[in-house]
Scaffold this active site. Structure first.
Site, PDB file in Angstrom:
ATOM      1  N   ARG A 113       0.795  -1.239   0.000  1.00  0.00           N
ATOM      2  CA  ARG A 113       0.000   0.000   0.000  1.00  0.00           C
ATOM      3  C   ARG A 113       0.824   1.285   0.000  1.00  0.00           C
ATOM      4  O   ARG A 113       0.385   2.300  -0.508  1.00  0.00           O
ATOM      5  CB  ARG A 113      -0.893   0.052   1.247  1.00  0.00           C
ATOM      6  CG  ARG A 113      -2.216  -0.619   1.075  1.00  0.00           C
ATOM      7  CD  ARG A 113      -3.079  -0.416   2.320  1.00  0.00           C
ATOM      8  NE  ARG A 113      -4.051  -1.490   2.417  1.00  0.00           N
ATOM      9  CZ  ARG A 113      -4.461  -2.028   3.551  1.00  0.00           C
ATOM     10  NH1 ARG A 113      -4.008  -1.600   4.703  1.00  0.00           N
ATOM     11  NH2 ARG A 113      -5.349  -3.006   3.547  1.00  0.00           N
ATOM     12  N   CYS A 150      -9.666  -1.335   6.286  1.00  0.00           N
ATOM     13  CA  CYS A 150     -11.120  -1.215   6.495  1.00  0.00           C
ATOM     14  C   CYS A 150     -11.506   0.043   7.293  1.00  0.00           C
ATOM     15  O   CYS A 150     -12.485   0.733   6.957  1.00  0.00           O
ATOM     16  CB  CYS A 150     -11.644  -2.465   7.190  1.00  0.00           C
ATOM     17  SG  CYS A 150     -10.567  -3.100   8.475  1.00  0.00           S
ATOM     18  N   SER A 179     -14.267  -9.679  13.304  1.00  0.00           N
ATOM     19  CA  SER A 179     -14.002 -10.218  11.960  1.00  0.00           C
ATOM     20  C   SER A 179     -12.864  -9.459  11.287  1.00  0.00           C
ATOM     21  O   SER A 179     -12.247  -9.977  10.348  1.00  0.00           O
ATOM     22  CB  SER A 179     -15.263 -10.191  11.089  1.00  0.00           C
ATOM     23  OG  SER A 179     -15.724  -8.870  10.931  1.00  0.00           O
ATOM     24  N   HIS A 233     -17.362  -1.946  11.638  1.00  0.00           N
ATOM     25  CA  HIS A 233     -16.554  -1.098  12.523  1.00  0.00           C
ATOM     26  C   HIS A 233     -17.319   0.207  12.745  1.00  0.00           C
ATOM     27  O   HIS A 233     -17.769   0.847  11.777  1.00  0.00           O
ATOM     28  CB  HIS A 233     -15.213  -0.744  11.875  1.00  0.00           C
ATOM     29  CG  HIS A 233     -14.283  -1.916  11.693  1.00  0.00           C
ATOM     30  ND1 HIS A 233     -14.472  -3.150  12.270  1.00  0.00           N
ATOM     31  CD2 HIS A 233     -13.119  -2.011  10.999  1.00  0.00           C
ATOM     32  CE1 HIS A 233     -13.475  -3.960  11.928  1.00  0.00           C
ATOM     33  NE2 HIS A 233     -12.648  -3.288  11.155  1.00  0.00           N
TER      34      HIS A 233
END
Ligand SMILES: NC(=O)c1ccc[n+]([C@@H]2O[C@H](COP(=O)([O-])OP(=O)(O)OC[C@H]3O[C@@H](n4cnc5c(N)ncnc54)[C@H](OP(=O)(O)O)[C@@H]3O)[C@@H](O)[C@H]2O)c1
Length: 346
Positions: A113, A150, A179, A233
């Protein structure tokens, strides 16, 4: 229309399951090869996947025999499109090998990234960053495109419509579902009835990625915490602007944040990436699979504004918008942007 065959790396993991589910009903991409660790290769997908999604395993993947990771085999097959949901450490080597062999890799992992020629792509925010694949050598060579972590994804989408109003500080407290930690993740002994005030590496990812995606100079202070919920989240966000702002202006900016042109033709991109509701009990993580397309909208509520300070609460589906869905949307943008080069290579 002819479908484009694709490979899912890490197909039995939590993100991999979402790939399998989303691709099973995708109009253009078709999951042809499902890859997991050697431990599961040779087995039928439905026999060895620990399926946790609130939908059934798609019929067209149940009987697929899992393959082990073999780049030579993939090269011989002639597939080009790879969705990667491998553990980050493994991804670092595998994704760069795949790129050097000419594959088009859409990755969820943080491995590449931060490389300057690798985009962290969120189509509604920085579609032009896709052009970085040309720096990597496309169309002659392969490439890696990543999506954001995320937590960053939800935050970036909420902040993107506000950045023309100068932001000087962003603070966030995140309440992240289990998760997000993948499998085996946290033990139930550690997380049941408990909150863990640290997620290794997460806060630095949020800072680095927000700066790369939004190209902002603001101070960013996230505190990331794991809570005992399964999906979604929740993030409480405080934003300091360089001058006073009206609540109505922020609401209008979110309301007007709609996709148009080429982006409106992408199947996985919501028409309204942000959904705001004024109900005080909105949003909640249990809503994270709602929206259209399911799980791809960021839900925001509880906006309060005092002079140059704003606070709000958001919910992002970590497995869909924050991972597999984000990668699929990125691949759709790639397909639309480079259609002629793509079909000649398939
Ligand atoms: N979970 C999230 O919310 C989230 C969000 C954004 C990004 N990510 C990133 O996405 C990636 C996947 O996360 P996850 O939560 O899905 O992890 P996970 O549940 O642990 O899944 C990992 C997958 O990789 C496979 N794998 C492990 N070693 C392998 C090997 N040597 N060869 C081939 N396959 C191998 C596993 O196969 P087996 O089942 O056979 O072990 C499994 O399918 C990670 O890099 C993570 O940081 C996750």
């Amino acid at each position: 229309m002819q479908k484009i065959p694709c490979v899912v790396l890490g197909a039995t993991g939590l993100v991999g399951q979402v790939f399998v589910w989303m691709l099973s009903h995708h109009p253009i991409f078709e999951p042809q090869i499902l890859i997991a660790s050697d431990r599961k290769s040779g087995e039928k997908y439905s026999d060895v996947v620990d399926w946790i999604l609130p939908f059934p395993i798609p019929d067209n993947s149940k009987n697929t025999i899992i393959k082990k990771l073999d780049i030579e085999y993939l090269t011989k097959l002639g597939v080009r499109l790879i969705f990667s949901a491998l553990p980050s450490k493994l991804a670092k080597t595998v994704e760069s090998q795949l790129r050097s062999k000419g594959f088009w890799v859409f990755s969820n992992t943080s491995a590449m990234r931060y490389d300057s020629d690798v985009p962290i792509l969120i189509p509604e925010i920085n579609p032009c960053s896709l052009k970085l694949i040309e720096k990597q050598g496309f169309p002659k060579k392969g490439f890696v495109v990543t999506n954001a972590n995320c937590t960053t994804t939800g935050l970036a989408l909420a902040l993107a419509p506000l950045i023309d109003t100068e932001i000087i500080k962003i603070m966030a407290a995140t309440y992240q579902s289990v998760s997000g930690a993948g499998r085996p993740g946290l033990s139930s002994v550690d997380i049941m009835g408990n909150v863990i005030p640290y997620i290794n590496g997460e806060e630095q990812k949020v800072v680095n990625e927000l700066k790369k995606i939004l190209k902002i100079d603001a101070q960013i202070f996230p505190t990331c915490v794991r809570v005992p919920i399964l999906f979604g989240h929740l993030e409480v966000v405080w934003v300091e602007f360089n001058k006073p702002i009206e609540k109505q202006i922020i609401l209008e900016k979110w309301e007007n944040f709609k996709v148009n042109g080429l982006l409106s033709e992408l199947q996985s991109i919501p028409e309204n990436p942000i959904s705001y509701e004024s109900n005080e009990y909105f949003p909640q993580p249990k809503m994270s699979f709602l929206g259209s397309p399911e799980g791809m909208q960021v839900f925001i509520g509880r906006l309060n504004v005092v002079q140059n300070l704003a606070s709000f609460v958001l919910v992002v589906n970590n497995l869909i918008r924050g991972s597999a869905g984000g990668s699929i949307a990125n691949a759709e943008l790639f397909l639309k942007s480079y259609e002629s080069e793509i079909w000649t290579k398939l």
